[in-house]
Design an enzyme around this catalytic site. Structure first.
Site, short mmCIF file in Angstrom:
data_model
loop_
_atom_site.label_atom_id
_atom_site.label_comp_id
_atom_site.label_asym_id
_atom_site.label_seq_id
_atom_site.Cartn_x
_atom_site.Cartn_y
_atom_site.Cartn_z
N HIS B 73 0.86 -1.19 0.00
CA HIS B 73 0.00 0.00 0.00
C HIS B 73 0.89 1.23 0.00
O HIS B 73 1.68 1.42 0.91
CB HIS B 73 -0.92 0.00 1.22
CG HIS B 73 -1.86 -1.17 1.24
ND1 HIS B 73 -3.08 -1.14 0.59
CD2 HIS B 73 -1.74 -2.41 1.76
CE1 HIS B 73 -3.68 -2.31 0.75
NE2 HIS B 73 -2.89 -3.11 1.45
N ASN B 289 -4.93 -6.50 9.67
CA ASN B 289 -6.07 -7.17 9.08
C ASN B 289 -5.62 -7.93 7.84
O ASN B 289 -5.09 -7.32 6.93
CB ASN B 289 -7.14 -6.15 8.69
CG ASN B 289 -8.44 -6.82 8.32
OD1 ASN B 289 -8.70 -7.94 8.74
ND2 ASN B 289 -9.23 -6.17 7.50
N ASP B 316 2.11 -6.99 2.55
CA ASP B 316 0.95 -6.17 2.94
C ASP B 316 1.43 -4.93 3.68
O ASP B 316 0.84 -4.51 4.69
CB ASP B 316 -0.05 -6.98 3.79
CG ASP B 316 -1.41 -6.28 3.88
OD1 ASP B 316 -1.58 -5.21 3.26
OD2 ASP B 316 -2.30 -6.82 4.56
#
Lengths: 311, 445
Positions: B73, B289, B316
């Site tokens: 991200h 998450n 992630d």
């Protein structure tokens, strides 16, 4: 005993001796409460801040009364009227309180761990007035005090706690402390409110209240959040009440002069019938009185000096 | 031109694992072979003088193809205070990643060609790791209408995902898998059933009960993994399952592969290193998450990784500002920043403990991602792009906000000394990092 903790966040870090010391300190405090003139100079010049992120008039008033009787100055930060509602973070609030040189902060917060978070930042003492579903140590201590008054030493006594165990911070702190004091504990509730992960507490769990009542010295009903029914956690208030509601008739199964407890506020007719709540077996009002005494004891231990508080 | 000598070269594509030399010219690998003599080097590189060749001593170090992370991200556009494409791609280089795939959950969401091209171009401008955009599956992540997949593909996207959010409507997911057959690339599924996950903040279990934090049951993930596998089987599409974290998911994927479903999966190192038992109530760095798994899940994840059920590792990488993460656990956002610490974390916790070999790590983090997403790199085979990492297993570094290139600090390793870091990262033959320092001068090899 010399008190060595800066904060009271939960009962896990306290020894049985320390818990007993708090209860012992609360006894003379209760005597002071009964005096016509309830004001001591003990904590004159000390400041206690009530930082309540969740509404709880009862708990806040109890702490405030306790601090005032001991002579401390109290102030309230009610979230609705403060900068907190304007987006200030808990960390910034902590820094502000630090800058104001307060002596003790009582925090009630909807997030588990908020009290510890604050305690890490402040040199002042912190009392956890309830954080999320995590802990509510002062409620547990006032429960112990009340039980001890009626039942004597708690070693070996059977305590049944019934209701929404999953969401209850009261249960968590109660079990931690009662285990240290040697009581036998049974948690009762429907499977959705007493899921298997609660076994971590290491005490007996059961779905059947009637089976667990015989021999109980104390039965504690937990407050049921009625909106949990909408989340599907139980099918109806009616069925809940039928299976887990406390009544005079049901209580006869204990075969003892069992005491009835409730942390309040009660849903009369749901967790407990009105006549039982108002009966001689009920110590619910006594719990409220003892709440002030316990909180006086804690405030005194955390920011008071040594020596006798009563003289 | 570059001559890397005497390094322990790992290239699973060529089954290469041993002391070798590697030669690079014009951005491609020219040769990887046993100890070379200067004459061989000059001949292979078609060079006149050895002075024209930059010589790098690789003794005591590993040399492997640059790592490819399919799950990053970068927060740009929209949340540049957390990270931007430049800071994220610099962090990647520092961590040994020569290619990263950027997820679409930015503000606005990357759901059209213009934004896809923007992400790709920002990556090119940063000139660090290669940045490949992943575009949304549905417009605005609303789960209602498919994006223009073919147009977006022309803009540079390599896959589609609503990552950050599970596609709740099963019919929409079925249509996406069906339509993406046109594009020929995988749909990456963030498997999370909202009705089961609720407002949970960590894995549901005894630890969540103990801490009084709302739990997310394992079924919130595995129910959707089962659904998506069945839809993939029915449509004949390509599915890639992001951040697998439960033993049930591993089992479902294993069975699906046996049935011939075109499914791959990734696991995040933090799910292999930490469990829900490690969660600290006052440290939101552990809030991720999917949530940190149970110990049993973790064993199944490692088994799945070793037996080929799970195809790759992915970070992630989810940067957040210090202010956002310095909140009570339940209120902080989910995510760990990982790019710069993750290789050392894997090295210390998995490789040095004998749970996984260095060769497996490279296959899982370079070769397999390149193959699944059709990317260049992933091997040192002559003729392929010179994306390389020289890794020093002994190098130690203290993790601090000052040493990190990412804008974020949300890592459980902050303040710890870690071991095993890349000491040189090369992208397309250009040295982007040497001696733990980033090089902006685009030095030619």
């Amino acid at each position: 005993m010399n008190w060595k903790h800066k904060d009271l966040l939960d009962l896990d870090k306290l020894t049985a001796e320390e818990i007993k010391h708090i209860l012992k300190t609360a006894a003379p405090m209760k005597e002071i409460l009964a005096r016509p003139n309830k004001k001591l100079p003990t904590l004159r010049g000390k400041s206690v801040v009530m930082l309540f992120y969740e509404n709880s008039t009862r708990t806040r008033t109890s702490f405030e009364t306790a601090a005032k009787i001991l002579g401390a100055d109290t102030s309230n930060i009610a979230v609705a009227q403060s900068s907190v509602s304007k987006g200030e973070t808990l960390l910034d609030t902590a820094k502000t309180l630090q800058a104001m040189k307060v002596d003790l902060v009582v925090i009630r917060h909807g997030s588990s761990g908020a009290a510890e978070f604050l305690a890490d930042e402040l040199s002042a003492g912190v009392i956890n007035g309830g954080d999320g579903q995590h802990a509510h140590p002062t409620q547990a201590l006032l429960d112990f005090f009340t039980m001890q008054e009626r039942l004597g030493e708690l070693q070996g006594k059977k305590i049944v706690i019934v209701g929404d165990v999953l969401h209850s911070r009261v249960v968590r702190s109660n079990v931690l402390g009662l285990k240290k004091l040697g009581a036998e504990i049974v948690l009762v509730g429907p499977p959705t409110l007493l899921p298997s992960e609660m076994n971590y507490l290491g005490v007996k769990t059961s779905y059947d209240l009637d089976k667990e009542l015989p021999g109980a010295d104390a039965v504690m009903a937990l407050r049921l959040q009625l909106e949990r029914q909408q989340s599907g956690l139980f099918p109806s208030i009616r069925e809940y009440s039928r299976l887990y509601g406390l009544s005079q008739e049901r209580l006869r199964q204990t075969g003892k002069d069992t005491i009835i407890m409730h942390p309040g506020p009660m849903n009369r007719g749901v967790e407990i019938t009105s006549d039982l709540a108002d009966s001689v077996q009920s110590v619910i009002e006594e719990q409220v009185t003892n709440g002030v005494a316990i909180r006086m004891a804690l405030i005194y231990l955390l920011i008071g000096g040594t020596g006798s508080v009563v003289d | 031109m570059l001559w890397i000598k005497n390094a322990y070269v790992i290239d699973p594509a060529q089954r290469l694992s041993g002391i070798n030399d590697v030669l690079v010219k014009d951005g491609v690998i020219v040769k990887s072979a046993g100890s070379l003599q200067p004459a061989d080097v000059l001949e292979a590189l078609e060079a006149q003088r050895l002075d024209d060749v930059l010589q790098v001593e690789g003794e005591g170090k590993y040399l492997f193809p640059g790592l490819i992370d399919v799950h990053v991200h970068l927060r740009e556009p929209g949340q540049e205070e957390k990270e931007d494409i430049r800071s994220g791609s610099r962090a990647a280089i520092k961590g040994g990643f020569t290619s990263i795939l950027a997820m679409a959950n930015t503000t606005p969401i990357v759901d059209n060609r213009a934004l896809t091209e923007f992400v790709r171009l920002q990556g090119e401008r940063a000139a660090m790791a290669k940045v490949y955009p992943i575009a949304a599956v549905t417009k605005g992540f609303l789960g209602k209408e498919l994006v223009e997949m073919m147009d977006i593909l022309d803009g540079g996207a390599v896959a589609f995902s609503d990552d950050g959010k599970g596609i709740q409507n099963a019919e929409m997911m079925r249509l996406a898998l069906e339509y993406a057959k046109l594009a020929g690339c995988p749909i990456i599924s963030h498997c999370e059933d909202d009705s089961l996950a609720g407002h949970g903040v960590m894995r549901k279990g005894e630890m969540s009960a103990r801490l009084g934090l709302r739990g997310i049951p394992a079924s919130a993930e595995s129910v959707m993994v089962a659904r998506d596998v069945l839809l993939t089987a029915e449509t004949g599409g390509k599915l890639h399952i992001a951040h697998v974290s439960t033993k049930e998911s591993v089992q479902i994927i294993r069975e699906a592969k046996k049935m011939g479903v075109d499914v791959t999966a990734e696991v995040n190192p933090h799910h292999l290193i930490f469990t829900d038992q490690d969660v600290i109530l006052t440290d939101a760095s552990y809030k991720v998450n999917p949530p940190l798994p149970s110990a049993e899940d973790q064993i199944a994840l490692l088994e799945g990784l070793l037996d080929g059920t799970i195809d790759m590792l992915a970070t992630d990488h989810a940067p957040h500002t210090w202010e956002e993460k310095t909140r009570p656990f339940a209120e902080a956002p989910f995510g760990i920043n990982a790019l710069e610490t993750v290789l050392a974390a894997v090295w210390q916790n998995l490789v040095l403990k004998g749970k996984i070999t260095p060769d497996q790590v490279i296959a899982l983090w370079s070769l397999n991602p390149a193959r699944r997403f059709g990317l260049p790199g992933g091997t040192l085979r002559p003729g392929s792009q010179a994306d390389l990492v020289l890794f020093d297993p002994e190098y130690r570094e203290m993790i601090s906000a000052e040493t990190m290139e990412t804008k974020s600090q949300n890592t459980p390793f902050l303040g710890q000394e870690m071991q095993g870091f890349p000491v040189m990262t090369i992208v397309g033959g250009k040295i982007r990092m040497a001696g733990r320092k980033l090089l902006d001068n685009k030095e030619e090899a």
